[in-house]
Write a protein that holds these residues in place. Structure first.
Motif, PDB file in Angstrom:
ATOM      1  N   SER A  70       0.631  -1.402  -0.067  1.00 42.04           N
ATOM      2  CA  SER A  70      -0.114   0.075   0.106  1.00 42.04           C
ATOM      3  C   SER A  70       0.840   1.138   0.084  1.00 42.04           C
ATOM      4  CB  SER A  70      -1.054   0.070   1.217  1.00 42.04           C
ATOM      5  OG  SER A  70      -1.859  -1.075   1.244  1.00 42.04           O
ATOM      6  N   LEU A  71       1.808   1.157   0.800  1.00 34.96           N
ATOM      7  CA  LEU A  71       2.934   2.629   0.787  1.00 34.96           C
ATOM      8  C   LEU A  71       3.701   2.602  -0.675  1.00 34.96           C
ATOM      9  CD1 LEU A  71       4.384   4.565   2.629  1.00 34.96           C
ATOM     10  CD2 LEU A  71       6.106   2.748   3.241  1.00 34.96           C
ATOM     11  N   ASN A 130       1.110   4.346  -2.794  1.00 32.17           N
ATOM     12  CA  ASN A 130       0.721   5.718  -2.416  1.00 32.17           C
ATOM     13  C   ASN A 130       1.972   6.408  -2.975  1.00 32.17           C
ATOM     14  OD1 ASN A 130      -1.663   5.836  -1.034  1.00 32.17           O
ATOM     15  ND2 ASN A 130      -0.927   4.821   0.717  1.00 32.17           N
ATOM     16  N   GLU A 131       3.336   5.984  -2.714  1.00 35.34           N
ATOM     17  CA  GLU A 131       4.652   6.625  -3.360  1.00 35.34           C
ATOM     18  C   GLU A 131       4.375   6.885  -4.796  1.00 35.34           C
ATOM     19  OE1 GLU A 131       7.751   4.561  -2.335  1.00 35.34           O
ATOM     20  OE2 GLU A 131       7.718   5.047   0.026  1.00 35.34           O
ATOM     21  N   ILE A 145       1.463   7.162  -6.388  1.00 35.71           N
ATOM     22  CA  ILE A 145       0.618   8.161  -6.833  1.00 35.71           C
ATOM     23  C   ILE A 145       1.159   9.552  -6.425  1.00 35.71           C
ATOM     24  CG2 ILE A 145      -1.652   9.016  -5.875  1.00 35.71           C
ATOM     25  CD1 ILE A 145      -2.492   6.022  -5.461  1.00 35.71           C
ATOM     26  N   ALA A 146       1.938   9.707  -5.417  1.00 34.19           N
ATOM     27  CA  ALA A 146       2.537  11.003  -4.919  1.00 34.19           C
ATOM     28  C   ALA A 146       3.396  11.467  -6.136  1.00 34.19           C
ATOM     29  CB  ALA A 146       3.230  10.802  -3.654  1.00 34.19           C
ATOM     30  N   GLU A 190       0.661  12.334  -9.107  1.00 34.23           N
ATOM     31  CA  GLU A 190      -0.773  13.197  -8.955  1.00 34.23           C
ATOM     32  C   GLU A 190      -0.502  14.820  -9.102  1.00 34.23           C
ATOM     33  OE1 GLU A 190      -2.268  12.749  -5.293  1.00 34.23           O
ATOM     34  OE2 GLU A 190      -0.574  13.320  -4.059  1.00 34.23           O
ATOM     35  N   LYS A 241      -9.027   5.586  -3.632  1.00 31.06           N
ATOM     36  CA  LYS A 241      -7.928   4.729  -2.712  1.00 31.06           C
ATOM     37  C   LYS A 241      -8.914   3.669  -1.737  1.00 31.06           C
ATOM     38  CE  LYS A 241      -4.816   7.513  -1.497  1.00 31.06           C
ATOM     39  NZ  LYS A 241      -3.607   8.139  -1.115  1.00 31.06           N
ATOM     40  N   PHE A 257      -7.800   0.626   0.258  1.00 27.12           N
ATOM     41  CA  PHE A 257      -6.444  -0.355   0.781  1.00 27.12           C
ATOM     42  C   PHE A 257      -7.086  -1.127   2.003  1.00 27.12           C
ATOM     43  CE2 PHE A 257      -3.452   2.759  -1.372  1.00 27.12           C
ATOM     44  CZ  PHE A 257      -3.792   2.486  -2.646  1.00 27.12           C
TER      45      PHE A 257
END
Length: 641
Positions: A492-493, A496-497, A499-500, A503, A515, A517
């Motif tokens: 999940s991390l 997220n990275e 996406i960061a 985005e 999202k 998760f």
């Protein structure tokens, strides 16, 4: 264990005969057994009708006796004069003569003037009695069945109250009850008006107590079965129940005594007493299995107060069924033995040429394709035809084997050439376009170096050169297939990275990212860099497919079936056509405009997931969007989150 064909052939015949024997035995026994049961149940239903006839005849006899006696001159005269001594003497004589348990005379108000029993009370008011009340109201004769309580029985005679007192015995399957004693009595009773010159002067009441009364149940049994026995036991039995308690019966308990005080099953009670229906079926009665019939007994008000029962010993029918089964089984076994002998003789003659075919087949299976079968001159025509067909088949197999080997060699070479040609064509096509731009703009720059637009041309050269660099890098990544360098991390991390990183790009400004998760996903080991590349490629492709507008949904969850991790990336773009969806993971395949994609991203992602022993697939519908799914197995021991 492997059996010879001879044994199998003989066994097949035996099995067929045995199967037919078993089927015929089962079907025949079932049909015969069902017929027996139907006959037995039909007979029991007739016996139950006969029992009702005996029961009602006894009530009719009692009614006739009471009506006749109510018209006797001496009885009328003594009733009018109110002479209890004379009345009691008349009543006592009739009790003995007609085998009746109760005879009572009341006045016109229902007060007892005299009783036929020596110990009966006088002067008590019995106008509330069902029979007496009806006679008082109608001045007509009445008969039926009534339940009398202990006090009423004691007023007629303490001996009758003692007869009605029955301790209840524990009975399996009976309905739950807190009672331990039955002290009411079931009575056949009749009443008639006593008329003096047409004037109503009193009531003559007569009754027969059924509790412990053996005469009626024995008469029912004798009427239905005439003393028939089976292995020392009576074939037929009869019982009268008060509510659910046996008060008169010739059903015997284990000690050989009449089973007074035992109770009927709750199933029968619900059917007969509660619902008012007859119950005809096989049942276990006290200590014997019987084909039984139960019917309700009602009082003068129509209330169901008891049960009349008849039964036939089931052992008689079971023995007949067993003999039938043994007969069918004997025939089946005899047929099986005979079939075994015949099958063995036939198998010996049939199998001799078949052995030659089996040996030849084994040699061909071992690779000796030049093997042929020779049946000899005395073989049957059918076997000669089979041998000829076998030899033809062997020749065809040898020819096709040689042809297949040659074709396989040619196909292998063709595949190699096709793969190399496809790869070369893809590389040439992809690199040729940017290189052409580089050449063109470089010539333009060289011819007119002083113009203002030189900077734009130089930038175009740089972009096309970068594109060449990306194509080459993609080819290298695709060709190298780098082995994953696994480290324990949080999937999940990682998402997220990714996406960061993406985005804040302009293409994501009008895209809503949703999202979901699963917090229970554990840490596990994977190559973080390679997995980041997979999700970056999938998320960027989704954004480009939506042209920067829509909803991007990313779901990560732990699967219960095998403990793997499932990541789903869904967009709301135009979808992928059915013609293209099967090519989506092929190298150099892309639906993007020239310059926007190399066609290697999904092929590289596919290889990364495959090297992680996972699976990646796509689902899409035109106009509804596309769903990419990635499933990664969890391997090794990892610490909890």
């Amino acid at each position: 264990m492997v059996f010879s064909l001879k044994v199998r052939l003989a066994a097949s015949v035996v099995i067929v005969v045995l199967a037919m024997g078993i089927v015929s035995t089962i079907v025949g026994t079932r049909l015969f057994g069902d017929s027996l049961v139907e006959q037995a149940q039909s007979g029991v239903e007739q016996d139950l009708s006969a029992a009702y006839l005996v029961y009602n005849d006894r009530i009719g006899d009692l009614e006739s006796v009471v009506e006749l006696m109510a018209g006797e001159t001496s009885l009328i005269r003594n009733t009018v004069s109110g002479n209890p001594a004379s009345l009691s003497e008349i009543l006592r004589n009739r009790l003995v003569e007609w085998n009746i348990d109760m005879l009572t005379v009341t006045d016109a108000d229902g007060v007892a003037l005299a009783r036929g029993t020596k110990t009966g009370a006088l002067g008590d008011d019995i106008s509330a009695d069902q029979v007496v009340a009806r006679v008082l109201a109608s001045h007509d004769h009445v008969s039926g069945t009534s339940i009398l309580d202990a006090a009423r029985l004691a007023s007629e005679s303490p001996e009758l109250a003692a007869r009605a007192h029955i301790p209840l015995r524990k009975t399996e399957r009976a309905r739950p009850s807190q009672r331990t004693i039955l002290d009411e009595g079931m009575v056949l009773n009749a009443g008639a008006p006593i008329l003096a010159q047409g004037r109503f002067v009193g009531v003559l009441y007569g009754g027969i107590l059924l509790n412990r009364q053996e005469e009626m149940v024995d008469r029912i049994k004798e009427t239905a079965h005439a003393g028939e026995t089976w292995r020392g036991k009576d074939v037929g039995t009869a019982t009268i129940f008060q509510d659910d308690v046996r008060i008169a019966t010739n059903v015997m308990d284990e000690d050989g005594n009449r089973a007074i005080g035992t109770r009927v099953s709750s199933e029968v009670y619900d059917t007969v007493i509660e619902a008012g229906d007859r119950w005809i079926a096989r049942a276990f009665v006290v200590n014997n299995s019987c084909i039984t019939g139960y019917g309700p007994i009602c009082d003068l008000d129509g209330k169901r107060v008891g049960i009349i029962y008849v039964g036939v010993l089931a052992a008689k029918f079971d023995a007949l069924r067993e003999r039938t089964v043994l007969t069918f089984a004997g025939v089946s076994i005899g047929g099986m033995v005979l079939a075994l002998i015949i099958a063995s003789v036939l198998a010996t003659g049939i199998l001799r040429p078949l052995r030659s075919l089996r040996l030849a087949s084994q040699e061909i299976a071992d690779g000796k394709l030049d093997t042929r079968v020779d049946m000899g001159p005395n073989a049957a025509d059918e076997f000669l035809e089979v041998a000829e067909a076998f030899n033809t088949m062997a020749e065809s197999i040898a020819e096709r084997d040689a042809q297949l080997q040659e074709n396989a060699r040619k196909m292998t070479e063709s595949k190699k050439l096709a793969t190399l040609g496809q790869l070369a064509a893809g590389i040439a096509h992809e690199i040729n376009n940017p290189l052409g731009g580089i050449v063109m703009y470089s010539h333009m720059l060289r011819e007119d170096l002083q113009k203002e637009e030189n900077r734009e041309n130089v930038e175009k050269i740089g972009r096309e050169a970068d594109r060449c660099k990306k194509i080459v890098k993609g080819l290298l990544d695709f060709a190298r297939q780098t082995k994953p360098e696994r480290t324990v991390s949080n999937i999940s991390l990682v998402i997220n990275e990714v996406i960061a990183l993406l985005e804040h790009q302009a293409i994501f400004h009008n895209i809503e990212i949703v999202k979901d998760f699963d917090p229970s996903i554990p840490l596990f080991d994977f190559d973080v860099t390679q997995i980041q590349e997979v999700f970056m490629n999938l998320i960027l492709n989704a954004a480009q497919a939506m042209d920067g507008r829509g909803t991007l949904t990313i779901v990560a969850q732990l699967m219960d079936d095998d403990g793997s991790i499932l990541v789903e990336i869904r967009d709301t773009g135009p979808g992928i056509s059915p013609d293209n969806i099967d090519k989506i993971f092929e190298p150099f395949f892309t639906t993007k405009e020239i310059g926007r994609g190399t066609g290697l991203g999904l092929a590289i992602a596919y290889g990364i997931i495959e090297r992680h022993h996972g699976k990646i697939w796509v689902e899409s519908k035109l106009g509804e969007g596309t769903l990419f799914s990635v499933r990664l197995p969890i391997g090794g021991d990892v610490p909890p989150m």
